[in-house]
Design an enzyme around this catalytic site. Sequence first.
Site, PDB file in Angstrom:
ATOM      1  N   ASP A 210     -34.843 -29.994  44.080  1.00 28.92           N
ATOM      2  CA  ASP A 210     -34.824 -29.655  42.667  1.00 28.92           C
ATOM      3  C   ASP A 210     -34.535 -28.162  42.483  1.00 28.92           C
ATOM      4  O   ASP A 210     -35.032 -27.311  43.227  1.00 28.92           O
ATOM      5  CB  ASP A 210     -36.190 -29.998  42.060  1.00 28.92           C
ATOM      6  CG  ASP A 210     -36.236 -29.799  40.567  1.00 28.92           C
ATOM      7  OD1 ASP A 210     -35.405 -30.400  39.865  1.00 28.92           O
ATOM      8  OD2 ASP A 210     -37.111 -29.042  40.103  1.00 28.92           O
ATOM      9  N   GLU A 267     -29.684 -29.726  43.886  1.00 29.45           N
ATOM     10  CA  GLU A 267     -29.336 -29.666  42.467  1.00 29.45           C
ATOM     11  C   GLU A 267     -28.812 -28.260  42.200  1.00 29.45           C
ATOM     12  O   GLU A 267     -29.583 -27.303  42.145  1.00 29.45           O
ATOM     13  CB  GLU A 267     -30.560 -29.955  41.595  1.00 29.45           C
ATOM     14  CG  GLU A 267     -30.232 -29.919  40.107  1.00 29.45           C
ATOM     15  CD  GLU A 267     -31.458 -29.890  39.214  1.00 29.45           C
ATOM     16  OE1 GLU A 267     -31.358 -30.315  38.054  1.00 29.45           O
ATOM     17  OE2 GLU A 267     -32.529 -29.419  39.665  1.00 29.45           O
TER      18      GLU A 267
END
Length: 530
Positions: A210, A267
């Site tokens: 993330d 990401e």
Amino acid sequence: MTDPAPMWWQSAVFYQVYPRSFADSDGDGVGDLDGLTDHLDHLVDLGVDAIWINPVTVSPMADHGYDVADPRDIDPLFGGMAAFERLIAAAHERGIRVTMDVVPNHTSSAHPWFQAALAAGPGTEARDRYFFRDGRGPDGLLPPNNWESVFGGPAWTRVVEPDGHPGQWYLHLFDTEQPDLNWDNPEVFDDFEKTLRFWLERGVDGFRIDVAHGMAKPEGLPDAADEAEILRHTDDDPRFNRPHVHAIHRDIRAVMDDYPDAVTIGEVWVQDNAQWAEYVRPDELHLGFNFRLTRTEFDATEIHNAVQNSLDAAALENATPTWTLANHDVGREVSRYGDGEIGLRRARAMALLMLALPGTVFIYNGQELGLPDVDLPDEVLQDPTWERSGRTERGRDRCRVPMPWSGDAPPFGFSTSADTWLPMPDDFAALTVERQRNDPESMLSFFRRAIEIRKGRAEFQGGDVDWLSAPKGALIFRRPNLPGESELVCALNAGRRPIALPRGEVLLASAPLIDGQLPPDSAVWLTRVG
């Protein structure tokens, strides 16, 4: 010297599971890991190679799991560690790999480290794991800088010190309950390494990282020059994409290299191709999400440019391209392309285009059913963006509504409880897995056939894309193969009139051909000898 054998993930079809919304096994209205395990055969039938599971570790759920209080345990909401172990075993038994979300940029405010930092007071080692700073102005009344939260509002919150008086501020680029970690403190990486190894030793096949372009903060935390947009930022935003984030990724890769079959997927919200490519250098991430197709209208020129940009960016480091049309943050492509029948037709066409491209593909749960975004009433919205933006941004709940499995009314087999964590609309009745499974014309049958062809034919093995001449409003490319061998041709018609098919034998079309021509809002695969 022969080329090394390709890794499993270089051409894999990943299926993203938003666990709250996939399947509920215990009747509390929230999806869980046993629900996922119970429905693995749906993924086998679909033909996917791996799943990526959004966060399921221990969390107060202020941001639905992205506020992690214990990164090395499974939250009871999702069934605890035993349920995770059952999932790993059942998935591997079916030949499906399992990747998890990890959240290195921040923790939950309920994390023991942050609680210790609050109790310890200013200037302590406990506070050095985060970004605690004195405020500006008289009595420190103003935040340390002008940064804003990605979710809206200031990126700083003032704490009450142990003596009961207002004191320092802490940084949170997301919600107030997600304080940012200070990666300049070596304890932070040491703990993250423990987390990676903990899950890898338990059979996890990799991680989606993330905010992989976060973690590193600029020295001195200078003010931002421009006001940030909610849920968006530019490449020169001081909050993200700082050069020394790459040293962090090299350290992570050194850990991952001890598990050579595992994968990291970052990401990476970075627009500049050269800067994006730095994240997928050989000693950093294995894969980096490139989100250009999620920001593209159904327009031939835009689609062509997005695909070519993505290919160019990956080629800078000889990396594997990644492709996705939707996820839990950006909304569903059916709605983006116009909703209703036209949205479905265009979504089919874009799925065919995406699956024709070389590299790794990510499908978001419900995409294979043609689910649209759902207009939800104000009172059920849960995304922190809704409140933090002063109720001006509705957030991402619209694309997180639970999956419809069976039946004619909510909760459509998702749960035994009608009180699902987000309400399900009545018109999902036409989109259930049960209804689509045996319908050869359904979106689900279309996805199953496309993935089967992609996995089973040599035309999809080449790594190159050659663009061919195409009528206005259309695009055509081929995947060149060795001389004398069959190659793939993909054509997409985003124009208003049917177009003539390229030379070749039709493998699959997203819509019925019209007098041998490709109608608007559709795509086709053909095979031919190059």
